[in-house]
Design a protein around this motif. Sequence first.
Motif, PDB file in Angstrom:
ATOM      1  N   GLN A 169      24.405 -21.117 -15.613  1.00  0.00           N
ATOM      2  CA  GLN A 169      23.237 -20.969 -15.098  1.00  0.00           C
ATOM      3  C   GLN A 169      22.989 -20.161 -13.669  1.00  0.00           C
ATOM      4  O   GLN A 169      21.914 -19.621 -13.582  1.00  0.00           O
ATOM      5  CB  GLN A 169      22.824 -22.576 -14.690  1.00  0.00           C
ATOM      6  N   ALA A 170      24.187 -20.029 -12.981  1.00  0.00           N
ATOM      7  CA  ALA A 170      24.081 -19.429 -11.593  1.00  0.00           C
ATOM      8  C   ALA A 170      23.960 -17.863 -12.057  1.00  0.00           C
ATOM      9  O   ALA A 170      23.233 -17.077 -11.656  1.00  0.00           O
ATOM     10  CB  ALA A 170      25.156 -19.688 -10.921  1.00  0.00           C
ATOM     11  N   LEU A 171      24.472 -17.514 -13.180  1.00  0.00           N
ATOM     12  CA  LEU A 171      24.566 -16.034 -13.531  1.00  0.00           C
ATOM     13  C   LEU A 171      23.234 -15.720 -14.301  1.00  0.00           C
ATOM     14  O   LEU A 171      22.623 -14.514 -13.799  1.00  0.00           O
ATOM     15  CB  LEU A 171      25.682 -15.794 -14.740  1.00  0.00           C
ATOM     16  N   ARG A 172      22.671 -16.542 -15.006  1.00  0.00           N
ATOM     17  CA  ARG A 172      21.309 -16.301 -15.545  1.00  0.00           C
ATOM     18  C   ARG A 172      20.397 -16.361 -14.201  1.00  0.00           C
ATOM     19  O   ARG A 172      19.472 -15.509 -14.502  1.00  0.00           O
ATOM     20  CB  ARG A 172      20.985 -17.401 -16.477  1.00  0.00           C
ATOM     21  N   GLN A 173      20.428 -16.948 -13.469  1.00  0.00           N
ATOM     22  CA  GLN A 173      19.280 -17.190 -12.365  1.00  0.00           C
ATOM     23  C   GLN A 173      19.410 -15.804 -11.532  1.00  0.00           C
ATOM     24  O   GLN A 173      18.229 -15.276 -11.066  1.00  0.00           O
ATOM     25  CB  GLN A 173      19.424 -18.379 -11.514  1.00  0.00           C
ATOM     26  N   GLY A 174      20.561 -15.471 -11.160  1.00  0.00           N
ATOM     27  CA  GLY A 174      20.929 -14.205 -10.425  1.00  0.00           C
ATOM     28  C   GLY A 174      20.408 -13.006 -11.462  1.00  0.00           C
ATOM     29  O   GLY A 174      19.716 -12.271 -10.466  1.00  0.00           O
ATOM     30  N   GLN A 175      20.698 -13.060 -12.386  1.00  0.00           N
ATOM     31  CA  GLN A 175      20.320 -11.833 -13.271  1.00  0.00           C
ATOM     32  C   GLN A 175      18.738 -11.803 -13.092  1.00  0.00           C
ATOM     33  O   GLN A 175      18.119 -10.707 -13.083  1.00  0.00           O
ATOM     34  CB  GLN A 175      20.476 -11.581 -14.859  1.00  0.00           C
ATOM     35  N   ALA A 176      18.055 -12.901 -13.384  1.00  0.00           N
ATOM     36  CA  ALA A 176      16.582 -12.913 -13.303  1.00  0.00           C
ATOM     37  C   ALA A 176      16.119 -12.433 -12.085  1.00  0.00           C
ATOM     38  O   ALA A 176      15.144 -11.630 -11.729  1.00  0.00           O
ATOM     39  CB  ALA A 176      16.181 -14.368 -13.596  1.00  0.00           C
ATOM     40  N   GLN A 177      16.770 -12.899 -10.925  1.00  0.00           N
ATOM     41  CA  GLN A 177      16.358 -12.570  -9.523  1.00  0.00           C
ATOM     42  C   GLN A 177      16.516 -10.994  -9.380  1.00  0.00           C
ATOM     43  O   GLN A 177      15.577 -10.529  -8.699  1.00  0.00           O
ATOM     44  CB  GLN A 177      17.071 -13.249  -8.505  1.00  0.00           C
ATOM     45  N   LEU A 178      17.557 -10.379  -9.840  1.00  0.00           N
ATOM     46  CA  LEU A 178      17.804  -9.156  -9.574  1.00  0.00           C
ATOM     47  C   LEU A 178      16.862  -8.310 -10.385  1.00  0.00           C
ATOM     48  O   LEU A 178      16.154  -7.171 -10.053  1.00  0.00           O
ATOM     49  CB  LEU A 178      19.179  -8.598 -10.001  1.00  0.00           C
ATOM     50  N   THR A 179      16.672  -8.782 -11.780  1.00  0.00           N
ATOM     51  CA  THR A 179      15.623  -8.030 -12.551  1.00  0.00           C
ATOM     52  C   THR A 179      14.228  -8.221 -11.892  1.00  0.00           C
ATOM     53  O   THR A 179      13.461  -7.057 -11.881  1.00  0.00           O
ATOM     54  CB  THR A 179      15.477  -8.516 -13.664  1.00  0.00           C
ATOM     55  N   SER A 180      13.767  -9.235 -11.430  1.00  0.00           N
ATOM     56  CA  SER A 180      12.407  -9.305 -10.402  1.00  0.00           C
ATOM     57  C   SER A 180      12.332  -8.401  -9.418  1.00  0.00           C
ATOM     58  O   SER A 180      11.243  -8.122  -9.213  1.00  0.00           O
ATOM     59  CB  SER A 180      12.224 -10.851 -10.453  1.00  0.00           C
ATOM     60  N   ALA A 181      13.423  -8.077  -8.853  1.00  0.00           N
ATOM     61  CA  ALA A 181      13.327  -7.384  -7.482  1.00  0.00           C
ATOM     62  C   ALA A 181      13.641  -5.858  -7.911  1.00  0.00           C
ATOM     63  O   ALA A 181      13.366  -5.098  -6.843  1.00  0.00           O
ATOM     64  CB  ALA A 181      14.614  -7.804  -6.745  1.00  0.00           C
ATOM     65  N   GLY A 182      13.737  -5.621  -9.203  1.00  0.00           N
ATOM     66  CA  GLY A 182      13.891  -4.357  -9.748  1.00  0.00           C
ATOM     67  C   GLY A 182      15.090  -3.830  -9.458  1.00  0.00           C
ATOM     68  O   GLY A 182      15.568  -2.422  -9.309  1.00  0.00           O
ATOM     69  N   GLN A 183      16.367  -4.495  -9.509  1.00  0.00           N
ATOM     70  CA  GLN A 183      17.704  -4.098  -9.231  1.00  0.00           C
ATOM     71  C   GLN A 183      18.254  -4.294 -10.467  1.00  0.00           C
ATOM     72  O   GLN A 183      17.901  -4.935 -11.460  1.00  0.00           O
ATOM     73  CB  GLN A 183      18.090  -4.794  -8.134  1.00  0.00           C
ATOM     74  N   ASP A 184      19.618  -3.834 -10.700  1.00  0.00           N
ATOM     75  CA  ASP A 184      20.344  -3.875 -11.888  1.00  0.00           C
ATOM     76  C   ASP A 184      21.045  -5.161 -11.990  1.00  0.00           C
ATOM     77  O   ASP A 184      21.620  -5.506 -11.321  1.00  0.00           O
ATOM     78  CB  ASP A 184      21.496  -2.882 -11.663  1.00  0.00           C
ATOM     79  N   SER A 185      20.579  -5.934 -13.094  1.00  0.00           N
ATOM     80  CA  SER A 185      20.822  -7.216 -13.049  1.00  0.00           C
ATOM     81  C   SER A 185      22.372  -7.476 -13.236  1.00  0.00           C
ATOM     82  O   SER A 185      22.836  -8.782 -13.085  1.00  0.00           O
ATOM     83  CB  SER A 185      20.264  -7.675 -14.186  1.00  0.00           C
ATOM     84  N   SER A 186      23.132  -6.491 -13.803  1.00  0.00           N
ATOM     85  CA  SER A 186      24.638  -6.682 -14.013  1.00  0.00           C
ATOM     86  C   SER A 186      25.460  -6.949 -12.593  1.00  0.00           C
ATOM     87  O   SER A 186      26.738  -7.453 -12.767  1.00  0.00           O
ATOM     88  CB  SER A 186      25.031  -5.319 -14.496  1.00  0.00           C
ATOM     89  N   ALA A 187      24.774  -6.381 -11.583  1.00  0.00           N
ATOM     90  CA  ALA A 187      25.311  -6.836 -10.355  1.00  0.00           C
ATOM     91  C   ALA A 187      25.795  -8.365 -10.211  1.00  0.00           C
ATOM     92  O   ALA A 187      26.550  -8.603  -9.358  1.00  0.00           O
ATOM     93  CB  ALA A 187      24.578  -6.324  -9.304  1.00  0.00           C
ATOM     94  N   ALA A 188      25.005  -9.272 -10.668  1.00  0.00           N
ATOM     95  CA  ALA A 188      25.202 -10.553 -10.663  1.00  0.00           C
ATOM     96  C   ALA A 188      26.564 -11.135 -11.217  1.00  0.00           C
ATOM     97  O   ALA A 188      27.612 -11.654 -10.690  1.00  0.00           O
ATOM     98  CB  ALA A 188      23.959 -11.472 -11.397  1.00  0.00           C
TER      99      ALA A 188
END
Length: 280
Positions: free
Chosen positions: A9-28
């Motif tokens: 859940q933390a990973l999915r939320q982190g990926q969504a936050q980074l995608t929303s911010a225009g950043q590479d979601s793989s960083a999560a």
Amino acid sequence: MANQLTYLQALRQGQAQLTSAGQDSSAAQYLLTEAHGWTFTQLVQSYRTVMPAAESQTFQQQLNRVANGEPAQYVLGRANFYGRDFQVTAATLIPRQETEELVAWILAATTPAPIRVLDVGTGSGAIAVSLKAERPAWTVTASDISAAAVAVAQTNAQTLAAPVDFVTGDLFAPVADQRFNVIVSNPPYIDRTEVDVMDESVKRYEPEGALFAANHGLAFYQRFAAELATYLLPGGQFFAEIGYHQGAAVKTIFETALPAATVTVRTDINGHDRMVRVQL
């Protein structure tokens, strides 16, 4: 406990936050695996485990920084290079995969027997420390004009048990009375006219003095070409990283200054000009 998240859940939320911010979601995923020293498989095996509250808070703080554009390596304070973790700070560039190819070329093209090696513009010490760790018989010296970068490099050398001699100063000034079998450098080589096509995170967070060079990004190659004969021993070799479109220009610089030398440009894994070797 009810509002605590599992690692998945933390990973999915982190990926969504980074995608929303225009950043590479793989960083999560990178932040999570690096925090534990996990492989991706180990992360998957922990998906259903509840993340401790303190770790969840730290993870969220890290995500916020990455969402703001800060490279994950700076957030963690370390980056992997040639199989080893190196401390990185705002005083040093983040070592990159293309530079690993430069290290591999040096190791493949050079004797493992005792020789003298100089790394100019060492930054985090990634090249110098990797060479010393791979070739313990070599005497390796590393220089940088930035005292803050040298301090980071010294810490890395100590942590990785790779004794390197560090000196501070511009180009060859700190080793004015010495000569070497191999000189290597990953110098600044970006032309300021390229700013518009650079990653925003690089422009905002990585040290400007380690990025840009005058004369269309070629100034340091011109300086090396003028002085290599003084600091290389007979039969010595110079290796450097170059910009992806600089191969022809760099080759001309060294062939003009050192007509008896053999100059070779090599491409990286992506097929771009990335490295040069000058053999006296």
